[in-house]
Design a protein around this motif. Structure first.
Motif, PDB file in Angstrom:
ATOM      1  N   LYS A  50     -41.028   6.592  20.537  1.00 40.69           N
ATOM      2  CA  LYS A  50     -41.431   5.207  20.318  1.00 40.69           C
ATOM      3  C   LYS A  50     -40.200   4.386  19.939  1.00 40.69           C
ATOM      4  CE  LYS A  50     -46.046   6.483  18.608  1.00 40.69           C
ATOM      5  NZ  LYS A  50     -45.861   7.958  18.577  1.00 40.69           N
ATOM      6  N   PRO A  51     -40.020   3.209  20.541  1.00 40.42           N
ATOM      7  CA  PRO A  51     -38.831   2.399  20.236  1.00 40.42           C
ATOM      8  C   PRO A  51     -38.834   1.912  18.795  1.00 40.42           C
ATOM      9  CG  PRO A  51     -40.372   1.175  21.605  1.00 40.42           C
ATOM     10  CD  PRO A  51     -40.875   2.585  21.555  1.00 40.42           C
ATOM     11  N   LYS A  52     -37.624   1.695  18.268  1.00 40.22           N
ATOM     12  CA  LYS A  52     -37.460   1.258  16.877  1.00 40.22           C
ATOM     13  C   LYS A  52     -37.083  -0.215  16.778  1.00 40.22           C
ATOM     14  CE  LYS A  52     -36.048   5.894  15.401  1.00 40.22           C
ATOM     15  NZ  LYS A  52     -36.285   6.514  16.723  1.00 40.22           N
ATOM     16  N   GLY A  53     -37.075  -0.927  17.907  1.00 44.21           N
ATOM     17  CA  GLY A  53     -36.800  -2.351  17.871  1.00 44.21           C
ATOM     18  C   GLY A  53     -35.363  -2.729  18.134  1.00 44.21           C
ATOM     19  N   PHE A  54     -34.497  -1.751  18.376  1.00 42.43           N
ATOM     20  CA  PHE A  54     -33.093  -2.031  18.681  1.00 42.43           C
ATOM     21  C   PHE A  54     -32.885  -1.996  20.196  1.00 42.43           C
ATOM     22  CE2 PHE A  54     -33.103  -0.036  14.477  1.00 42.43           C
ATOM     23  CZ  PHE A  54     -32.437  -1.014  13.743  1.00 42.43           C
ATOM     24  N   ILE A  55     -32.174  -2.989  20.724  1.00 44.30           N
ATOM     25  CA  ILE A  55     -31.870  -3.044  22.146  1.00 44.30           C
ATOM     26  C   ILE A  55     -30.474  -2.483  22.347  1.00 44.30           C
ATOM     27  CG2 ILE A  55     -31.676  -4.521  24.170  1.00 44.30           C
ATOM     28  CD1 ILE A  55     -33.378  -6.585  22.606  1.00 44.30           C
ATOM     29  N   ALA A  56     -30.392  -1.288  22.889  1.00 44.04           N
ATOM     30  CA  ALA A  56     -29.093  -0.647  23.085  1.00 44.04           C
ATOM     31  C   ALA A  56     -28.352  -1.299  24.245  1.00 44.04           C
ATOM     32  CB  ALA A  56     -29.284   0.840  23.348  1.00 44.04           C
ATOM     33  N   ALA A  57     -27.049  -1.081  24.281  1.00 42.70           N
ATOM     34  CA  ALA A  57     -26.239  -1.599  25.381  1.00 42.70           C
ATOM     35  C   ALA A  57     -26.747  -1.036  26.707  1.00 42.70           C
ATOM     36  CB  ALA A  57     -24.770  -1.226  25.170  1.00 42.70           C
ATOM     37  N   GLY A  58     -26.997  -1.909  27.666  1.00 42.90           N
ATOM     38  CA  GLY A  58     -27.491  -1.472  28.967  1.00 42.90           C
ATOM     39  C   GLY A  58     -28.981  -1.217  29.022  1.00 42.90           C
ATOM     40  N   GLN A  59     -29.685  -1.428  27.913  1.00 41.68           N
ATOM     41  CA  GLN A  59     -31.127  -1.169  27.870  1.00 41.68           C
ATOM     42  C   GLN A  59     -31.893  -2.289  28.574  1.00 41.68           C
ATOM     43  OE1 GLN A  59     -33.334   1.322  26.429  1.00 41.68           O
ATOM     44  NE2 GLN A  59     -34.718   0.070  27.630  1.00 41.68           N
ATOM     45  N   MET A  77     -27.160 -10.706  15.198  1.00 39.90           N
ATOM     46  CA  MET A  77     -28.216  -9.760  15.573  1.00 39.90           C
ATOM     47  C   MET A  77     -27.674  -8.367  15.867  1.00 39.90           C
ATOM     48  SD  MET A  77     -30.171 -12.172  18.319  1.00 39.90           S
ATOM     49  CE  MET A  77     -30.710 -13.835  17.937  1.00 39.90           C
ATOM     50  N   ARG A  78     -26.363  -8.230  15.916  1.00 41.03           N
ATOM     51  CA  ARG A  78     -25.775  -6.967  16.372  1.00 41.03           C
ATOM     52  C   ARG A  78     -25.765  -5.910  15.274  1.00 41.03           C
ATOM     53  NH1 ARG A  78     -20.224  -7.825  19.504  1.00 41.03           N
ATOM     54  NH2 ARG A  78     -20.620  -5.595  19.852  1.00 41.03           N
ATOM     55  N   GLU A  79     -25.900  -4.670  15.715  1.00 43.56           N
ATOM     56  CA  GLU A  79     -25.750  -3.522  14.839  1.00 43.56           C
ATOM     57  C   GLU A  79     -24.355  -2.960  15.004  1.00 43.56           C
ATOM     58  OE1 GLU A  79     -27.438  -1.046  12.559  1.00 43.56           O
ATOM     59  OE2 GLU A  79     -27.765  -3.150  12.102  1.00 43.56           O
ATOM     60  N   ASN A  80     -23.754  -2.509  13.922  1.00 46.16           N
ATOM     61  CA  ASN A  80     -22.400  -1.971  13.974  1.00 46.16           C
ATOM     62  C   ASN A  80     -22.459  -0.444  14.089  1.00 46.16           C
ATOM     63  OD1 ASN A  80     -19.671  -1.588  13.881  1.00 46.16           O
ATOM     64  ND2 ASN A  80     -19.465  -1.991  11.685  1.00 46.16           N
ATOM     65  N   ALA A  81     -22.680   0.042  15.311  1.00 53.68           N
ATOM     66  CA  ALA A  81     -22.583   1.467  15.647  1.00 53.68           C
ATOM     67  C   ALA A  81     -23.644   2.323  14.981  1.00 53.68           C
ATOM     68  CB  ALA A  81     -21.188   2.009  15.293  1.00 53.68           C
ATOM     69  N   ASN A  82     -24.692   1.728  14.412  1.00 50.11           N
ATOM     70  CA  ASN A  82     -25.720   2.535  13.753  1.00 50.11           C
ATOM     71  C   ASN A  82     -27.082   1.947  14.074  1.00 50.11           C
ATOM     72  OD1 ASN A  82     -27.354   4.071  12.173  1.00 50.11           O
ATOM     73  ND2 ASN A  82     -26.354   3.619  10.246  1.00 50.11           N
ATOM     74  N   ASN A  83     -27.758   2.532  15.049  1.00 49.17           N
ATOM     75  CA  ASN A  83     -29.076   2.034  15.423  1.00 49.17           C
ATOM     76  C   ASN A  83     -30.197   2.651  14.591  1.00 49.17           C
ATOM     77  OD1 ASN A  83     -28.265   0.227  17.300  1.00 49.17           O
ATOM     78  ND2 ASN A  83     -28.846   1.413  19.094  1.00 49.17           N
ATOM     79  N   MET A  84     -29.850   3.483  13.628  1.00 51.41           N
ATOM     80  CA  MET A  84     -30.872   4.118  12.798  1.00 51.41           C
ATOM     81  C   MET A  84     -31.182   3.303  11.551  1.00 51.41           C
ATOM     82  SD  MET A  84     -31.642   6.695  14.561  1.00 51.41           S
ATOM     83  CE  MET A  84     -32.691   7.559  13.400  1.00 51.41           C
ATOM     84  N   GLN A  85     -30.337   2.311  11.235  1.00 52.24           N
ATOM     85  CA  GLN A  85     -30.555   1.519  10.026  1.00 52.24           C
ATOM     86  C   GLN A  85     -30.083   0.107  10.279  1.00 52.24           C
ATOM     87  OE1 GLN A  85     -28.528   2.961   6.556  1.00 52.24           O
ATOM     88  NE2 GLN A  85     -29.811   1.827   5.139  1.00 52.24           N
ATOM     89  N   PHE A  86     -30.833  -0.849   9.762  1.00 54.42           N
ATOM     90  CA  PHE A  86     -30.500  -2.249   9.989  1.00 54.42           C
ATOM     91  C   PHE A  86     -30.040  -2.853   8.671  1.00 54.42           C
ATOM     92  CE2 PHE A  86     -32.219  -6.668  11.264  1.00 54.42           C
ATOM     93  CZ  PHE A  86     -30.956  -7.040  11.696  1.00 54.42           C
TER      94      PHE A  86
END
Length: 261
Positions: A50-59, A77-86
């Motif tokens: 299930k998606p966590k709400g982060f749009i990865a590069a190329g997604q 809006m960008r995450e700094n190399a960590n899509n597991m925590q906002f």
């Protein structure tokens, strides 16, 4: 308010005309997220189903606008190399109350669809852009809740959660034969709450907490067959004494009492 993520679970083939399958779009919004495969079929990767709400590069993703205008993306809006925590200044997500249940509909041999109903802070029982996501449809089976004459893959509902609440469920299918409805996941108060499915066609109330519900269907759209509920049939009514006595006759003949119901 709802993001639809392309999962590419179905290979593009010449037989399919290299078309993209609508059932391969997972969904995410303020109520929660939907997967496109059953968790137990992918136990090694169920956390990422299930998606966590982060749009990865190329997604690849879709979002439906509520008015004309520009979609804006910026560095805030960008995450700094960590899509597991906002990381943000105030993490209000920790204060949001959520009680949710994910339900699966699948065919005996093929087809899978998932729907989510959640009781969430700030959601209402009407249409909420942040908490309700419309159903794409298009699968051999498509499962959704029904509200205000629309089909919703994700529906957020108002707090507080009450066991007397009921949510109409509908489905579409191109199959003839056996279909199965089961609980995929649940959390909050619903983690320890019995979940019932009422089949209006057969007048049956089934406890999904105990087992999946199996039924037969022919191709078509059925928006009034099922209801999600949290109480068994006998607990929903609170009849008055007069209601209980309706249709009951009592008569006495000498020393005998006769009761007909």
């Amino acid at each position: 308010g709802t993001l639809y993520f392309w999962t590419h679970n179905t290979p593009l083939t010449a037989d399919s005309g290299y078309g993209y399958a609508a059932e391969d779009y997972a969904a995410w919004n303020g109520t929660g997220s939907l997967g496109t495969i059953e968790a137990e079929s992918d136990p090694d990767d169920s956390a990422d189903n299930k998606p966590k709400g982060f749009i990865a590069a190329g997604q690849s993703f879709f979002v439906k606008g509520i008015s004309n205008g520009n979609a804006v993306f910026n560095n805030s809006m960008r995450e700094n190399a960590n899509n597991m925590q906002f990381f943000r200044s105030a993490n209000t997500e920790n204060t949001i109350e959520k009680h949710r249940v994910w339900l699966n509909l699948k065919g005996a041999e093929k087809g899978f669809s998932q729907t989510l109903v959640g009781y969430v802070t700030n959601a209402t029982n009407g249409q909420d852009h942040r908490f309700d996501g419309e159903s794409f449809g298009g699968n051999v089976v498509t499962f959704y809740s029904v509200m205000e004459n629309k089909n919703w893959s994700i529906q957020g509902r108002a707090l507080p959660f009450t066991t007397t609440d009921e949510v109409p469920l509908g489905y579409k299918t191109t199959l003839t034969g056996t279909l199965i409805i089961n609980i995929d996941e649940r959390d909050g108060q619903l983690a320890n709450q019995n979940i019932y499915l009422k089949d209006n066609l057969l007048n049956v109330v089934h406890n999904l907490t105990d087992s999946a519900y199996t039924f037969t269907s022919t191709p078509g759209t059925y928006n009034d067959r099922f209801v999600l509920r949290y109480l068994p049939e006998e607990d929903l009514d609170n009849p008055t004494f007069e209601d209980q006595m309706d249709g009951l006759t009592i008569r006495k003949n000498n020393a005998d009492i006769y009761i007909n119901s």
